[in-house]
Design a protein around this motif. Sequence first.
Motif, PDB file in Angstrom:
ATOM      1  N   LEU A   1      30.348  10.284  18.455  1.00 22.39           N
ATOM      2  CA  LEU A   1      29.625  10.572  19.692  1.00 22.39           C
ATOM      3  C   LEU A   1      29.059  11.991  19.704  1.00 22.39           C
ATOM      4  O   LEU A   1      28.041  12.250  20.352  1.00 22.39           O
ATOM      5  CB  LEU A   1      30.528  10.337  20.906  1.00 22.39           C
TER       6      LEU A   1
ATOM      7  N   ILE B   1      24.340   3.045  20.085  1.00 22.03           N
ATOM      8  CA  ILE B   1      24.263   4.160  21.041  1.00 22.03           C
ATOM      9  C   ILE B   1      22.843   4.698  21.118  1.00 22.03           C
ATOM     10  O   ILE B   1      22.317   4.982  22.203  1.00 22.03           O
ATOM     11  CB  ILE B   1      25.247   5.283  20.631  1.00 22.03           C
TER      12      ILE B   1
ATOM     13  N   VAL C   1      29.129  -1.207  23.786  1.00 21.82           N
ATOM     14  CA  VAL C   1      28.299  -0.078  24.215  1.00 21.82           C
ATOM     15  C   VAL C   1      27.548  -0.518  25.465  1.00 21.82           C
ATOM     16  O   VAL C   1      26.755  -1.458  25.424  1.00 21.82           O
ATOM     17  CB  VAL C   1      27.302   0.346  23.104  1.00 21.82           C
TER      18      VAL C   1
ATOM     19  N   VAL D   1      28.348   4.316  27.794  1.00 23.95           N
ATOM     20  CA  VAL D   1      29.799   4.332  27.596  1.00 23.95           C
ATOM     21  C   VAL D   1      30.166   3.402  26.448  1.00 23.95           C
ATOM     22  O   VAL D   1      29.708   2.254  26.393  1.00 23.95           O
ATOM     23  CB  VAL D   1      30.547   3.886  28.876  1.00 23.95           C
ATOM     24  N   VAL D   2      30.999   3.909  25.536  1.00 26.48           N
ATOM     25  CA  VAL D   2      31.490   3.111  24.418  1.00 26.48           C
ATOM     26  C   VAL D   2      32.961   2.790  24.670  1.00 26.48           C
ATOM     27  O   VAL D   2      33.763   3.708  24.905  1.00 26.48           O
ATOM     28  CB  VAL D   2      31.346   3.872  23.078  1.00 26.48           C
ATOM     29  N   ASN D   3      33.298   1.519  24.648  1.00 23.80           N
ATOM     30  CA  ASN D   3      34.684   1.078  24.851  1.00 23.80           C
ATOM     31  C   ASN D   3      35.223   0.453  23.575  1.00 23.80           C
ATOM     32  O   ASN D   3      34.501  -0.282  22.887  1.00 23.80           O
ATOM     33  CB  ASN D   3      34.761   0.045  25.982  1.00 23.80           C
TER      34      ASN D   3
ATOM     35  N   PHE E   1      34.364  -3.483  20.025  1.00 25.33           N
ATOM     36  CA  PHE E   1      33.599  -2.300  20.398  1.00 25.33           C
ATOM     37  C   PHE E   1      32.465  -2.748  21.322  1.00 25.33           C
ATOM     38  O   PHE E   1      31.754  -3.709  21.013  1.00 25.33           O
ATOM     39  CB  PHE E   1      32.991  -1.623  19.168  1.00 25.33           C
TER      40      PHE E   1
ATOM     41  N   TYR F   1      33.375   7.847  25.819  1.00 25.75           N
ATOM     42  CA  TYR F   1      34.022   6.741  25.126  1.00 25.75           C
ATOM     43  C   TYR F   1      35.451   6.585  25.635  1.00 25.75           C
ATOM     44  O   TYR F   1      36.078   7.545  26.083  1.00 25.75           O
ATOM     45  CB  TYR F   1      34.013   6.948  23.612  1.00 25.75           C
ATOM     46  N   ARG F   2      35.927   5.347  25.569  1.00 29.92           N
ATOM     47  CA  ARG F   2      37.295   5.044  25.975  1.00 29.92           C
ATOM     48  C   ARG F   2      37.927   4.161  24.917  1.00 29.92           C
ATOM     49  O   ARG F   2      37.369   3.120  24.573  1.00 29.92           O
ATOM     50  CB  ARG F   2      37.317   4.322  27.326  1.00 29.92           C
TER      51      ARG F   2
ATOM     52  N   LEU G   1      27.658   1.810  15.258  1.00 31.40           N
ATOM     53  CA  LEU G   1      27.795   2.425  16.581  1.00 31.40           C
ATOM     54  C   LEU G   1      26.622   3.342  16.897  1.00 31.40           C
ATOM     55  O   LEU G   1      26.109   3.345  18.022  1.00 31.40           O
ATOM     56  CB  LEU G   1      29.106   3.200  16.661  1.00 31.40           C
TER      57      LEU G   1
ATOM     58  N   MET H   1      35.786   8.356  16.551  1.00 32.26           N
ATOM     59  CA  MET H   1      34.973   8.155  17.749  1.00 32.26           C
ATOM     60  C   MET H   1      34.436   9.485  18.264  1.00 32.26           C
ATOM     61  O   MET H   1      33.266   9.601  18.648  1.00 32.26           O
ATOM     62  CB  MET H   1      35.792   7.460  18.837  1.00 32.26           C
TER      63      MET H   1
END
Length: 330
Positions: free
Chosen positions: A203, A244, A276, A257-259, A274, A219-220, A240, A199
């Motif tokens: 990013l 993004i 976004v 924000v990506v979770n 995932f 990201y989280r 991703l 990750m």
Amino acid sequence: VDINGNYSYFNDSMCDLLGYSRVEMTGKNHRAYLDDENSEKLVNAINQVYRSRDSVKALDFTFKRRDGSPRYAESSITLITDERGEPTGFGGFLRDITERRQAQALAQAKMAAETANREKSRFLANMSHEIRTPLNSIIGLIELMLETDLRPDQREDLDVVISSAYALLSLINNLLDFSKIEADKFELESAPFDLRDFMKDTLRMMGMRTQTKGLELAYRVAADVPDRLVGDPDRLRQILLNLIENAVKFTEEGEVVVNVATRQYSGNQADLRFSVEDTGIGIPREKQEDVFSAFKQVDAKTTNQFGGTGLGLAVSSQLVRLMGGELTVS
């Protein structure tokens, strides 16, 4: 028809077929509804029947109705003789086969288009290695250069170059993977990777884009998400990055924000979610289904203002499906 090709006996269906009344049909010659090429074709068949006295079972030709509309016909031709065996004319049936011919032509065109599309996809799929290899070399060398002592302006220039190279690689990957999937030649890899490192690296590739626009990119990863995974990290990264990149493209201020969360985890199987999220312009509800269609944008103004091929989300959706998941939007 008589020996000269003039109509002497016919039914109502013949009148409907050609668009003439009974009065208009009487004594009319076949040349009235045939052009020179088809008239010659019919005359040659009639002469053959006249000489050989053998019937022609199925002769195809094109004729024109009274209103000028073209139609396709299939005809049989038989010699008619008097009691002494002398030819007096010709008889037969005329069948309108326009719908059948159009259906056949459509089926052939569809088959030709599908064959051409498969060949195109097969060609692009076979070219994937040749196209990707030099670009990966360029990216690798730039990354090595970024690890050396550089002046701030040189580092900034190389950041722009590598960001553009990644954008080009993403476009090439989308085109080639779309072609591979279409050609049924796509296979997912299976390799171990650390999710949190993955990750962070993913990013980092978009860092330059978000910095330029003044956006926050974060990201989280939930605590219960396993770190050591086996799957296809390159394809996951591609998905991703597509999501993004779209979020960054359509967000003028705020954050992306990506979770990553665990939906289900048992034994050695992990079902991850995932997401976004962005603070961008959004997508109208009635247009949300279109975003996963190949080469399709929400509207023409979107293409003109923001660019793009309309292919990234279509490929991402197919890749997620191949991984046993589903890509959705809200």
